[in-house]
Design a protein around this motif. Structure first.
Motif, mmCIF file in Angstrom:
data_model
loop_
_atom_site.group_PDB
_atom_site.id
_atom_site.type_symbol
_atom_site.label_atom_id
_atom_site.label_comp_id
_atom_site.label_asym_id
_atom_site.label_seq_id
_atom_site.Cartn_x
_atom_site.Cartn_y
_atom_site.Cartn_z
ATOM 1 N N ASP A 75 48.828 34.459 36.103
ATOM 2 C CA ASP A 75 48.138 35.115 37.136
ATOM 3 C C ASP A 75 46.618 35.283 36.805
ATOM 4 N N ALA A 76 46.291 35.751 35.527
ATOM 5 C CA ALA A 76 44.990 35.836 35.235
ATOM 6 C C ALA A 76 44.182 34.346 35.643
ATOM 7 N N THR A 79 43.537 33.611 38.991
ATOM 8 C CA THR A 79 42.489 34.495 39.350
ATOM 9 C C THR A 79 41.214 33.973 39.037
ATOM 10 N N THR A 82 40.597 30.701 41.282
ATOM 11 C CA THR A 82 40.368 31.212 42.595
ATOM 12 C C THR A 82 38.956 31.810 42.841
ATOM 13 N N ASP A 83 38.283 32.762 41.884
ATOM 14 C CA ASP A 83 36.974 33.291 41.979
ATOM 15 C C ASP A 83 36.113 32.119 41.793
ATOM 16 N N ARG A 86 35.918 30.311 45.063
ATOM 17 C CA ARG A 86 35.130 31.072 46.180
ATOM 18 C C ARG A 86 33.674 31.138 46.090
#
Length: 277
Positions: A75-76, A79, A82-83, A86
């Motif tokens: 999950d980390a 993230t 994903t960051d 973005r």
């Protein structure tokens, strides 16, 4: 063991790049021959090399690639990726906006600007105001307008502060010249209402009467500076600009529709008319 040349062919990473990743501690060979210094890799390192390749194609910096690979938590890792995606999307949006603005500026025959001179009477509004850095105006505006909507909604009992009789008019903002000249200035956003509440940062303000040269900017705000420039040039040629904050009214915006093509922002430049008509 797979020699570095063959590993390069398997992963589409050049030998030079593999050496650089080794030196950076990003992808270390399974073994290095003490006598020759030759690097050898194992087959199970191929997926890792391919992941690094994809991340670098997305311009993920080497230190961040390292953080992604070393994170034991899926999950980390997701993230972190994903960051970065973005941030890439934001950068792409800025690039597209800059291209659209440049195309508009380079048109051989710009569309004639529709400017109207209008006397605006004094108005009572519910407002939030503060001194804001120019880079933070968009975020500050979003928070302030949400607070205004909540305060008026609580007052009227209608979500967003609307009313069946249409008492609350078009929202707007006033932007001091220093915001553009110095990168920091006074900003006031408001919603007209006959009975402004006092709640949190929301308080009543009486906006003075003013004469404005107005035009309407169509679409997103990314190239609103072009419309500002065109309106300013019109004012220089046709009227006498006076000291005072530029006014904006958000006729149609993100609060009304998610379609940017439908957004309409009225820009008002304070003027003193030197000739009738």
């Amino acid at each position: 063991m797979i020699a570095i040349g063959e590993f390069s062919r398997l992963t589409h990473l050049s030998v030079r790049t593999l050496r650089r990743y080794h030196e950076a501690g990003l992808l270390e060979p399974a073994t290095v021959d003490d006598a020759t210094g030759y690097r050898y890799y194992s087959a199970h390192q191929i997926p890792t090399a391919q992941i690094i390749h994809r991340l670098r194609e997305l311009d993920v910096p080497l230190p961040e690639v390292q953080r992604i690979l070393r994170s034991p938590d899926p999950d980390a890792r997701a993230t972190l990726v994903t960051d970065h995606l973005r941030r890439l999307e934001t950068q792409l949006d800025r690039t597209r906006a800059a291209v659209a603005s440049l195309r508009r500026l380079l048109r051989p025959e710009p569309t004639p600007l529709d400017v109207q001179l209008r006397a605006v009477p004094a108005t009572t509004v519910a407002a939030i105001e503060d001194d804001v850095e120019s880079d933070h105006v968009i975020a500050w505006y979003a928070g302030a307008m949400a607070e205004l909507d909540a305060a008026l909604g609580e007052q009227t009992g209608v979500p967003g502060g609307g009313s069946a009789g249409g008492q609350n008019g078009v929202p707007g903002g006033l932007y001091d010249n220093s915001l553009f000249e110095d990168g920091r200035g006074h900003v006031l956003v408001y919603r007209p209402t006959p009975d402004p509440p006092r709640r949190g940062r929301v308080h009543p303000v009486s906006l003075p009467a003013v004469e404005l040269a107005t035009t309407t900017h169509v679409g997103e705000h990314d190239d609103v500076d072009v419309t500002y420039g065109e309106l300013g040039a019109w004012v220089v040629a046709n009227a006498l600009a006076v000291a005072g904050p530029v006014r904006e009214r958000y006729l149609v915006g993100p609060r009304d529709t998610p379609d940017p093509a439908a957004w309409r922002t009225e820009i008002g430049w304070p003027v003193f008319r030197v000739a009738p008509g």
